[in-house]
Write a protein that holds these residues in place. Structure first.
Motif, PDB file in Angstrom:
ATOM      1  N   ALA A  50       8.026 115.423  18.262  1.00  0.00           N
ATOM      2  CA  ALA A  50       9.436 114.794  17.809  1.00  0.00           C
ATOM      3  C   ALA A  50      10.125 115.742  16.812  1.00  0.00           C
ATOM      4  CB  ALA A  50       9.246 113.567  17.351  1.00  0.00           C
ATOM      5  N   GLU A  53      11.151 119.008  17.908  1.00  0.00           N
ATOM      6  CA  GLU A  53      12.683 118.704  18.651  1.00  0.00           C
ATOM      7  C   GLU A  53      13.780 118.961  17.960  1.00  0.00           C
ATOM      8  OE1 GLU A  53      13.374 117.538  22.509  1.00  0.00           O
ATOM      9  OE2 GLU A  53      11.887 119.332  22.215  1.00  0.00           O
ATOM     10  N   SER A  86      20.021 111.504  21.137  1.00  0.00           N
ATOM     11  CA  SER A  86      18.545 111.992  21.289  1.00  0.00           C
ATOM     12  C   SER A  86      18.179 112.352  19.971  1.00  0.00           C
ATOM     13  CB  SER A  86      18.679 113.449  22.027  1.00  0.00           C
ATOM     14  OG  SER A  86      18.980 112.862  23.616  1.00  0.00           O
ATOM     15  N   GLU A  89      17.424 109.152  17.945  1.00  0.00           N
ATOM     16  CA  GLU A  89      16.178 108.587  18.227  1.00  0.00           C
ATOM     17  C   GLU A  89      15.019 109.216  17.773  1.00  0.00           C
ATOM     18  OE1 GLU A  89      13.644 106.063  20.432  1.00  0.00           O
ATOM     19  OE2 GLU A  89      15.756 105.849  19.719  1.00  0.00           O
ATOM     20  N   THR A  90      15.197 110.684  17.888  1.00  0.00           N
ATOM     21  CA  THR A  90      14.087 111.391  17.426  1.00  0.00           C
ATOM     22  C   THR A  90      13.730 111.220  15.887  1.00  0.00           C
ATOM     23  OG1 THR A  90      14.573 113.299  19.147  1.00  0.00           O
ATOM     24  CG2 THR A  90      13.284 113.824  17.137  1.00  0.00           C
TER      25      THR A  90
END
Length: 386
Positions: A50, A53, A86, A89-90
């Motif tokens: 995570a 990312e 995204s 959420e990460t």
């Protein structure tokens, strides 16, 4: 009357007690190992994936807003919104996992989040300018967002250092538990049955360790290399090419109209499609390079230096291989079957350069392939290639 035990009975009783005590110790030690292995799978690997990312998502956001500023197209805006979700959420995943071992909390709270918020404010202001019709003002600062990206590089480096600390802590705990298990084995070495059980358990743990390593570097759905393995390989090849003067080539691939495919046939069919396409890409590349799932329906192919074939030739071979799968896609006209668009870029690394230059060039070439009608190969501007 006082009961007396024979010498053999005493030896047998001592052996039984030793077997019982060491069995309990053995069970506890191996439970510790399994627990630490589970922590690596459930905590260390997810939080490292995570955190790694964040930089990619921020770069994707910047490129999407930059594309929207230039073209004012809804596709770039939709891509920005999807990337923003995204990213949120990460960050949520990192916060949730880091509560169990708060190594990253201060870095995320004090450095990463404020910088991310500044970037989002800048992106929002760009979108507002476009929507207000002030395209000239928006384009005048279209590249200003790269300053935030450059600032985040240091944060990303610090995050990766924290990731290493998490992995090292988990590994140290696992090694400590393993050392306890070794003492157990040493104590019960004279007991044949327990030794056999210990060996079998140790063998199972070794297989579990290998499985963990494999899972951490391979994509669970397609079985090919994952983003983490790709980033590590690119890092090594970049450093080596900087010293040797070799040229690196990168292919970024995207399945055309994949969202429509999922909406039409369902996510199970979409997963099956991803598996088949990934296998076709991997076979087409063969020994010429490394194939990895870059994210979602996007794949990356990193070609080894001095590859026998030209990158465009390999990309064309991949495109044809996917077409030969004949995966029906009725809503994708006029082709009506699954295809891929491919962006190709080459770069000769220099000490002052950055590997994101290669990624961005390939991404821009992929964007050009999409804009030119899909199902095609687009070659980006080669940089520092003599």
């Amino acid at each position: 009357m006082k009961t007396k035990f024979s010498l053999l009975q005493r030896y047998l009783l001592i052996s039984l007690m030793a077997l019982f005590l060491t069995s309990v110790w053995s069970y506890s030690a191996f439970q510790d190992i399994e627990q630490e292995n589970r922590r690596i799978v459930e905590e260390a690997i997810p939080i490292s994936n995570a955190a790694s990312e964040l930089f990619r998502l921020l770069l994707d956001q910047e490129l999407s807003v930059r594309g929207y500023t230039y073209n004012q197209d809804t596709q770039s805006l939709e891509q920005y919104e999807a990337t923003k979700q995204s990213l949120e959420e990460t960050i949520r995943i990192i916060r949730e996992l880091d509560e169990r071992h708060p190594i990253m909390q201060e870095l995320i709270q004090d450095e990463a989040l404020p910088l991310i918020q500044k970037m989002e404010a800048f992106h929002a202001s760009q979108i507002e300018l476009i929507e207000a019709g002030d395209v000239i003002a928006a384009n005048a600062r279209r590249y200003s967002g790269i300053d935030y990206i450059n600032q985040f590089r240091d944060v990303d480096a610090a995050l990766r250092e924290d990731i290493d600390n998490i992995i090292q802590q988990a590994t140290l705990r696992s090694e400590t538990a393993s050392n306890s298990a070794k003492w157990v084995i040493f104590i019960v070495v004279g007991i044949a049955l327990l030794l056999l059980m210990t060996f079998m358990h140790t063998f199972r743990l070794e297989r579990s360790k290998q499985a963990l390593i494999h899972r951490s570097l391979h994509d669970a759905l397609t079985g090919i290399w994952n983003r983490r393995a790709f980033d590590e390989k690119l890092e090594r090849m970049w450093d080596e090419a900087t010293d040797t003067g070799d040229v690196l080539a990168l292919l970024l691939l995207d399945i055309d109209a994949f969202k429509t495919y999922n909406d039409t046939y369902g996510h199970l069919a979409g997963d099956a499609c991803l598996e088949r396409v990934a296998n076709a890409i991997d076979k087409a590349v063969g020994e010429d390079g490394m194939t990895a799932r870059y994210g979602g329906e996007e794949f990356a192919v990193l070609l080894r230096p001095r590859h026998a074939r030209q990158p465009k030739e390999i990309a064309e071979r991949i495109r044809q291989a996917v077409l030969k799968l004949n995966i029906a896609h009725e809503m994708y006209t006029p082709l009506r079957k699954v295809s891929v668009s491919i962006g190709v870029a080459e770069h000769a690394p220099t000490p002052s350069g950055d590997k994101t230059d290669l990624i961005e060039a390939a991404d821009q070439a992929l964007y050009q392939a999409k804009q030119s009608g899909r199902n095609r190969v687009s070659v980006g501007q080669a940089t520092n290639v003599g």
